[in-house]
Write an enzyme that holds these catalytic residues in place. Structure first.
Site, PDB file in Angstrom:
ATOM      1  N   SER A  25       0.869  -1.181   0.000  1.00 13.37           N
ATOM      2  CA  SER A  25       0.000   0.000   0.000  1.00 13.37           C
ATOM      3  C   SER A  25       0.905   1.230   0.000  1.00 13.37           C
ATOM      4  O   SER A  25       1.678   1.431   0.940  1.00 13.37           O
ATOM      5  CB  SER A  25      -0.875  -0.023   1.253  1.00 13.37           C
ATOM      6  OG  SER A  25      -1.606   1.175   1.382  1.00 13.37           O
ATOM      7  N   LYS A  83      -1.311  -1.030  -4.270  1.00  8.47           N
ATOM      8  CA  LYS A  83      -2.465  -0.188  -3.909  1.00  8.47           C
ATOM      9  C   LYS A  83      -1.952   1.223  -3.736  1.00  8.47           C
ATOM     10  O   LYS A  83      -0.892   1.422  -3.130  1.00  8.47           O
ATOM     11  CB  LYS A  83      -3.086  -0.719  -2.613  1.00  8.47           C
ATOM     12  CG  LYS A  83      -3.972   0.270  -1.855  1.00  8.47           C
ATOM     13  CD  LYS A  83      -4.745  -0.438  -0.753  1.00  8.47           C
ATOM     14  CE  LYS A  83      -4.857   0.402   0.509  1.00  8.47           C
ATOM     15  NZ  LYS A  83      -5.587  -0.314   1.585  1.00  8.47           N
ATOM     16  N   LYS A 119      -2.929   5.233  -2.498  1.00  9.91           N
ATOM     17  CA  LYS A 119      -3.863   6.073  -1.760  1.00  9.91           C
ATOM     18  C   LYS A 119      -4.248   7.243  -2.658  1.00  9.91           C
ATOM     19  O   LYS A 119      -3.374   7.821  -3.338  1.00  9.91           O
ATOM     20  CB  LYS A 119      -3.196   6.591  -0.487  1.00  9.91           C
ATOM     21  CG  LYS A 119      -2.911   5.492   0.523  1.00  9.91           C
ATOM     22  CD  LYS A 119      -4.184   4.986   1.150  1.00  9.91           C
ATOM     23  CE  LYS A 119      -3.913   4.063   2.322  1.00  9.91           C
ATOM     24  NZ  LYS A 119      -5.167   3.599   2.954  1.00  9.91           N
ATOM     25  N   GLU A 154     -11.394   1.202  -3.077  1.00  5.53           N
ATOM     26  CA  GLU A 154     -11.644   0.982  -1.651  1.00  5.53           C
ATOM     27  C   GLU A 154     -12.186   2.244  -0.975  1.00  5.53           C
ATOM     28  O   GLU A 154     -11.618   3.327  -1.124  1.00  5.53           O
ATOM     29  CB  GLU A 154     -10.309   0.556  -1.004  1.00  5.53           C
ATOM     30  CG  GLU A 154     -10.405   0.150   0.448  1.00  5.53           C
ATOM     31  CD  GLU A 154      -9.044  -0.343   0.987  1.00  5.53           C
ATOM     32  OE1 GLU A 154      -8.141  -0.656   0.176  1.00  5.53           O
ATOM     33  OE2 GLU A 154      -8.887  -0.401   2.214  1.00  5.53           O
ATOM     34  N   ASP A 159     -13.961  -0.809   3.521  1.00  9.42           N
ATOM     35  CA  ASP A 159     -13.023  -0.973   4.633  1.00  9.42           C
ATOM     36  C   ASP A 159     -13.705  -0.355   5.865  1.00  9.42           C
ATOM     37  O   ASP A 159     -14.429  -1.050   6.587  1.00  9.42           O
ATOM     38  CB  ASP A 159     -11.690  -0.280   4.275  1.00  9.42           C
ATOM     39  CG  ASP A 159     -10.664  -0.260   5.400  1.00  9.42           C
ATOM     40  OD1 ASP A 159     -10.988  -0.647   6.527  1.00  9.42           O
ATOM     41  OD2 ASP A 159      -9.502   0.177   5.168  1.00  9.42           O
ATOM     42  N   LYS A 212     -10.255  -6.305   8.401  1.00  9.08           N
ATOM     43  CA  LYS A 212      -9.216  -5.998   9.386  1.00  9.08           C
ATOM     44  C   LYS A 212      -9.787  -6.455  10.715  1.00  9.08           C
ATOM     45  O   LYS A 212     -10.830  -5.951  11.146  1.00  9.08           O
ATOM     46  CB  LYS A 212      -8.946  -4.489   9.463  1.00  9.08           C
ATOM     47  CG  LYS A 212      -8.304  -3.893   8.223  1.00  9.08           C
ATOM     48  CD  LYS A 212      -8.139  -2.384   8.346  1.00  9.08           C
ATOM     49  CE  LYS A 212      -7.509  -1.826   7.083  1.00  9.08           C
ATOM     50  NZ  LYS A 212      -7.565  -0.347   7.037  1.00  9.08           N
ATOM     51  N   GLY A 265      -4.463  -3.871   6.270  1.00  8.23           N
ATOM     52  CA  GLY A 265      -3.373  -3.654   7.219  1.00  8.23           C
ATOM     53  C   GLY A 265      -3.472  -2.285   7.855  1.00  8.23           C
ATOM     54  O   GLY A 265      -4.156  -1.392   7.341  1.00  8.23           O
TER      55      GLY A 265
HETATM   56  O1  OSB Z   1      -7.114   2.196   4.821  1.00  9.70           O
HETATM   57  O2  OSB Z   1      -6.100   0.412   4.478  1.00  9.70           O
HETATM   58  C1  OSB Z   1      -6.138   1.503   5.018  1.00  9.70           C
HETATM   59  C2  OSB Z   1      -2.877   2.186   6.911  1.00  9.70           C
HETATM   60  C3  OSB Z   1      -3.361   2.894   7.990  1.00  9.70           C
HETATM   61  C4  OSB Z   1      -4.709   3.163   8.073  1.00  9.70           C
HETATM   62  C5  OSB Z   1      -5.568   2.730   7.060  1.00  9.70           C
HETATM   63  C6  OSB Z   1      -5.102   2.003   5.991  1.00  9.70           C
HETATM   64  C7  OSB Z   1      -3.723   1.763   5.896  1.00  9.70           C
HETATM   65  C8  OSB Z   1      -3.087   1.075   4.775  1.00  9.70           C
HETATM   66  C9  OSB Z   1      -1.750   0.418   5.055  1.00  9.70           C
HETATM   67  O3  OSB Z   1      -3.518   1.091   3.648  1.00  9.70           O
HETATM   68  C10 OSB Z   1      -1.739  -1.034   4.816  1.00  9.70           C
HETATM   69  C11 OSB Z   1      -0.511  -1.689   5.407  1.00  9.70           C
HETATM   70  O4  OSB Z   1      -0.482  -1.961   6.635  1.00  9.70           O
HETATM   71  O5  OSB Z   1       0.424  -1.932   4.662  1.00  9.70           O
HETATM   72 MG    MG Z   2      -8.402   1.145   3.516  1.00 10.09          MG
END
Ligand code: OSB
Ligand code: MG
Length: 368
Positions: free
Chosen positions: A135, A161, A163, A213, A238, A262, A290
């Site tokens: 990510s 992935k 952001k 997402e 999520d 999660k 994660g």
């Molecule tokens: O939305 O998936 C998420 C990290 C912190 C808070 C929210 C998210 C995330 C990630 C990181 O996308 C995923 C990872 O732990 O590698």
């Molecule tokens: Mg997410």
């Protein structure tokens, strides 16, 4: 198992690189490590609440309060039999799923250590390795993002992935797609759009994404249903899914076609497994999300992701993607086929580096 004491550690650990999402930028990551003592054993769990209420309403501060003042008094001296018994005992505490989940994880670790069984085994996992991706946070520019993706692809990650947020969505995603026409690609907006502003995302539908997402508000399943109807690309929820009940609502409404699980967000591994089972029975793909976990939470995520319905790669990257120094002796490495090996030892299958733990601890409290 009779709970003799509950030890809370508020940790702050430097990330190898800042992680930026639509809700903010983290340079260090904070969390709460929970240690439960019982029958001469110690079980560890990670509460993934962060310093700020950006991902959801919980923070390390609220979790500390809930754990110290409400969860601990319900458990101390009690014989907690299993995760279902734990959930029953804490039923009267509304919300605060991240706080509760950290304790359930520690309980699983204890049970596994007592019985000599791995978490994977106890949860019903069927794989020894799980497919993973990376990510990537919002970067300075689209070209910096492409460079970052390139580095991870070179390291062996075969699912990316990125952001996104308003103003940093279609152009960023198109740039990555153009540079890597065949990579498995998905985006995560962390609730940054409304139904109206999400119209800007329509061009994403032509970029062959695995999923989009959580584009809309965290407490809104209904508008996601309206949005899903406008997209060919699966919407994945999520933040909106905080319980098996919410998962059922979302599927019944057609608000998403994929769910990110999660264990923290849904109040514990047992609840994550319940969502998995619900989705699996309906042929809905799930994957393991994660929260930039330490080695403790990462071990838990790997075990969960070994269940049969986790058919998409998890946000579970190698330890070196997050931390130079971790609190577990074990470091997780990426295998050549973009997988990570699920720990096989009793419980979580990891051991704590007490020196590292002390190094990263801002505050600690033992309740007994
Ligand atoms: O939305 O998936 C998420 C990290 C912190 C808070 C929210 C998210 C995330 C990630 C990181 O996308 C995923 C990872 O732990 O590698
Ligand atoms: Mg997410």
């Amino acid at each position: 198992m009779k709970i003799d004491s509950i030890h809370l550690y508020h940790l702050r650990m430097p990330l190898v690189a800042p992680f930026e999402t639509s809700f903010g930028r983290e340079i260090d990551r904070e969390c709460i490590l929970i240690a439960l003592r019982s029958e001469g054993l110690i079980g560890y769990g990670e509460c993934v609440a962060t310093r700020d209420p950006g991902y959801n309403y919980e923070t390390t501060g609220t979790a500390w309060h809930i754990l110290r003042d409400f969860v601990a008094p319900l458990l101390l001296g009690q014989d907690v039999k299993d995760a279902a018994d734990f959930q029953y005992r804490i039923e009267g505490i509304r919300g605060h799923y991240l706080a509760k989940a950290g304790v359930e994880m520690a309980l699983w670790d204890l049970l596994g250590k007592r019985d000599g069984r791995s978490l994977k085994d106890m949860l019903g996992g069927v794989r020894d390795t799980v497919e993973v991706g990376v990510s990537i946070g919002i970067q300075e520019s689209a070209s910096a993002l492409v460079r970052s993706a390139q580095e991870y692809i070179e390291q062996g990650y075969n699912r990316i992935k990125i952001k996104i947020k308003p103003g940093r969505d279609v152009a960023d995603t198109s740039a990555v797609r153009k540079a890597f026409p065949h990579i498995r690609l998905q985006v995560d907006a962390n609730s940054a759009y409304s139904l109206e502003t999400s119209q800007a995302l329509l061009p994403l539908d032509e970029l062959d994404l695995l999923l989009i997402e959580q584009p809309l508000f965290e407490d809104d399943i209904w508008d996601h249903r309206k949005l899903q109807a406008r997209f060919k690309t699966p919407i994945c929820l999520d933040e909106s899914i905080v319980s098996p009940r919410h998962a059922r609502y979302a599927l019944e409404m057609g608000a998403c076609r994929i769910i990110n699980i999660k264990a923290g967000r849904v109040g514990g591994l047992s609840q994550g497994v319940a969502i998995h089972d619900l989705c699996h029975a309906q042929g809905i793909p799930v994957w393991c999300g994660g929260m930039l976990e330490t080695g403790v939470g990462r071990a838990s995520n790997l075990a969960l992701a070994s269940l049969p319905g986790f058919v998409l790669p998890g946000d579970i990257s190698a330890s070196d993607r997050y931390y130079q120094r971790d609190i577990t002796h074990e470091r997780f490495m990426l295998n050549p086929n973009s997988t990570i090996t699920v720990p096989a030892g009793p419980g979580l299958g990891v051991s704590l580096d007490q020196q590292a733990l002390a190094h990263f601890t801002l505050a600690e409290l033992e309740v007994k």
